[in-house]
Design an enzyme around this catalytic site. Structure first.
Site, PDB file in Angstrom:
ATOM      1  N   ASN A 189      20.030   7.639   5.213  1.00 56.29           N
ATOM      2  CA  ASN A 189      21.340   8.149   4.796  1.00 56.29           C
ATOM      3  C   ASN A 189      21.322   8.801   3.425  1.00 56.29           C
ATOM      4  O   ASN A 189      22.286   9.469   3.047  1.00 56.29           O
ATOM      5  CB  ASN A 189      22.378   7.021   4.809  1.00 56.29           C
ATOM      6  CG  ASN A 189      21.947   5.827   3.989  1.00 56.29           C
ATOM      7  OD1 ASN A 189      20.888   5.245   4.232  1.00 56.29           O
ATOM      8  ND2 ASN A 189      22.753   5.440   3.027  1.00 56.29           N
ATOM      9  N   GLN A 244      23.476   8.048  10.953  1.00 61.64           N
ATOM     10  CA  GLN A 244      23.378   9.371  10.355  1.00 61.64           C
ATOM     11  C   GLN A 244      22.839  10.441  11.300  1.00 61.64           C
ATOM     12  O   GLN A 244      23.007  11.628  11.035  1.00 61.64           O
ATOM     13  CB  GLN A 244      22.499   9.311   9.098  1.00 61.64           C
ATOM     14  CG  GLN A 244      23.094   8.500   7.955  1.00 61.64           C
ATOM     15  CD  GLN A 244      24.345   9.128   7.368  1.00 61.64           C
ATOM     16  OE1 GLN A 244      24.562  10.331   7.482  1.00 61.64           O
ATOM     17  NE2 GLN A 244      25.176   8.314   6.727  1.00 61.64           N
ATOM     18  N   THR A 246      28.560  -1.098  10.398  1.00 61.90           N
ATOM     19  CA  THR A 246      28.302  -2.322   9.637  1.00 61.90           C
ATOM     20  C   THR A 246      28.487  -3.546  10.527  1.00 61.90           C
ATOM     21  O   THR A 246      27.646  -4.446  10.549  1.00 61.90           O
ATOM     22  CB  THR A 246      29.220  -2.408   8.411  1.00 61.90           C
ATOM     23  OG1 THR A 246      28.828  -1.418   7.452  1.00 61.90           O
ATOM     24  CG2 THR A 246      29.132  -3.781   7.750  1.00 61.90           C
ATOM     25  N   CYS A 292      28.145   2.582   0.351  1.00 62.51           N
ATOM     26  CA  CYS A 292      28.194   1.124   0.469  1.00 62.51           C
ATOM     27  C   CYS A 292      27.409   0.422  -0.627  1.00 62.51           C
ATOM     28  O   CYS A 292      27.386  -0.802  -0.695  1.00 62.51           O
ATOM     29  CB  CYS A 292      27.669   0.690   1.837  1.00 62.51           C
ATOM     30  SG  CYS A 292      28.722   1.261   3.186  1.00 62.51           S
ATOM     31  N   HIS A 350      33.291   7.748  12.260  1.00 65.00           N
ATOM     32  CA  HIS A 350      33.740   8.579  11.133  1.00 65.00           C
ATOM     33  C   HIS A 350      32.641   9.458  10.541  1.00 65.00           C
ATOM     34  O   HIS A 350      32.903  10.251   9.633  1.00 65.00           O
ATOM     35  CB  HIS A 350      34.383   7.715  10.045  1.00 65.00           C
ATOM     36  CG  HIS A 350      33.438   6.864   9.262  1.00 65.00           C
ATOM     37  ND1 HIS A 350      33.023   7.176   7.998  1.00 65.00           N
ATOM     38  CD2 HIS A 350      32.838   5.692   9.577  1.00 65.00           C
ATOM     39  CE1 HIS A 350      32.213   6.237   7.543  1.00 65.00           C
ATOM     40  NE2 HIS A 350      32.084   5.322   8.491  1.00 65.00           N
ATOM     41  N   SER A 402      28.737   4.904  13.956  1.00 61.70           N
ATOM     42  CA  SER A 402      30.148   4.922  13.562  1.00 61.70           C
ATOM     43  C   SER A 402      30.793   6.249  13.924  1.00 61.70           C
ATOM     44  O   SER A 402      30.159   7.314  13.832  1.00 61.70           O
ATOM     45  CB  SER A 402      30.297   4.691  12.050  1.00 61.70           C
ATOM     46  OG  SER A 402      30.072   3.355  11.712  1.00 61.70           O
ATOM     47  N   THR A 456      41.727  -7.626  20.531  1.00 64.88           N
ATOM     48  CA  THR A 456      42.448  -6.536  21.177  1.00 64.88           C
ATOM     49  C   THR A 456      41.864  -5.194  20.759  1.00 64.88           C
ATOM     50  O   THR A 456      41.660  -4.941  19.564  1.00 64.88           O
ATOM     51  CB  THR A 456      43.939  -6.586  20.800  1.00 64.88           C
ATOM     52  OG1 THR A 456      44.469  -7.856  21.199  1.00 64.88           O
ATOM     53  CG2 THR A 456      44.715  -5.472  21.482  1.00 64.88           C
TER      54      THR A 456
END
Length: 375
Positions: free
Chosen positions: A153, A181, A72, A333, A204, A202, A245
């Site tokens: 997705n 995906q 995102t 989402c 995850h 991503s 950071t």
């Protein structure tokens, strides 16, 4: 135990990934932007190793991997950054599709409010764009940026990314793709797709931790990076693209997940195909003419099934399935909203409200899928 079939929303962190992360939450807690002392140097080295692993998975150079909080942020960073930096030079026309992830669609709507022109391409019955539409737009109204999802997705359909990338390279047009995906489910190498100037993904979705992802920002033949306006201003981390950071523990987790995914890619792709066939057969045998599959059977991400249970409300169906199987209606989402993807594909509101998505993982077993026989 509930069978988890919502892997397109997120995946379980693998034990090897967790074990790799833990030292960098406790013992090795240094800031990689600091200098000279061992904690900082150790953090810096492991970030480099993780960046290399992600680059190897994607087929790009390590310097092109910019760590973000996830796809995102990467989508926002790239689309807004390109629009802001190049609009005076290249105009304000952006091209995308009606079936993008909300992180792309809402970003484009935001830019429309800022005066940008956005073309939202139609798709066919399986959610794919027509390459001729891209050709016509490039010929008649060349855009600043084209942003098209690689693999959908909700229904898994793959867009013709190679053809789009070639057109964009030939016509010097920025091309971005949300590849969230397809990572770990489709074999590709960005070195073969020079027209893909930007990519988002991503951790995850490939059994890594949440809160970490990548914006791939390509370099040219002279190793000069593509410039964009940063989304976050501050320090000079990530070559000035993304200040803040670094979350070393998450980066380590992403790196480990990327290495495991890359090492097992052919087997995982084959396994997902086998599991999809097995689940399709089980559902057809169990529910027969009471279900319809919305997805195509070719040119798709293996392991994503979009199933219409005729006349059954999908929210009620999910609640009834919850003690046995975890599924979803589509994108996490845009939960609670009728699927804009299925709407763009031509489905009625009744068909949309009867559809659920089942998404598999290589860790799923055929034995687990037999739970459907007990429903």
């Amino acid at each position: 135990m509930v069978l988890y079939l919502d892997n397109s929303a997120t995946t379980q962190v693998l034990p090897e990934v967790k074990d790799a992360m833990l030292p960098y939450l406790f013992e090795e807690f240094g800031n990689p932007s600091s200098k000279f002392y061992s904690l900082a140097e150790n953090a810096k080295n492991v970030v480099k190793e993780s960046r290399d692993a992600v680059a190897q998975l994607l087929g790009c150079t390590s310097k092109e991997v910019i760590f973000t909080s996830g796809a995102t942020e990467s989508n926002n960073m790239i689309i807004k950054g390109v629009a802001d930096y190049y609009s005076e030079e290249r105009g304000n026309h952006i091209v995308t599709t009606k079936t993008e992830h909300p992180a792309v669609l809402e970003t484009c709507k935001y830019l429309e409010n800022k005066g940008f022109r956005v073309t939202y391409l139609d798709v066919d019955q399986y959610g794919r764009i027509n390459i001729k539409d891209i050709e016509d737009i490039i010929k008649n109204d060349p855009p600043l940026l084209i942003s098209i999802i690689w693999g959908n997705n909700e229904v898994g359909s793959l867009n013709p990314i190679t053809e789009i990338a070639t057109l964009c390279e030939e016509n010097d047009i920025f091309f971005h793709t949300d590849a969230t995906q397809v990572i770990g489910k489709v074999d590709f190498n960005l070195d073969d797709l020079r027209g893909v100037r930007f990519l988002s993904c991503s951790s995850h979705k490939v059994h890594g931790p949440k809160g970490i992802g990548t914006a791939v920002i390509r370099r040219d033949e002279l190793d000069i990076p593509t410039k964009i306006t940063p989304l976050l201003h501050g320090g000079s981390q990530e070559d000035g693209y993304r200040s803040g950071t670094l979350a070393v523990h998450n980066i380590v987790g992403f790196g480990k997940a990327a290495k495991l995914t890359n090492d097992n890619l052919p087997n995982n792709i084959e396994r997902l195909g086998e599991l999809e066939n097995e689940l399709t057969n089980i559902l057809n045998k169990k529910f027969g003419h009471n279900i319809v599959f919305n997805h195509d059977y070719k040119d798709k991400i293996p392991g994503i099934l979009s199933v219409n249970f005729k006349g059954v409300n999908n929210e009620l169906l999910m609640k009834n399935l919850a003690p046995y199987v975890a599924v979803s209606t589509g994108s996490a989402c845009s939960s609670g909203k009728p699927s804009h993807v299925l709407e763009a594909m031509g489905y009625s509101i009744d068909e949309i409200r009867s559809t659920i998505r089942l998404s598999l993982s290589p860790t799923t077993t055929k034995e687990e899928l037999k739970v459907f026989n007990q429903l």
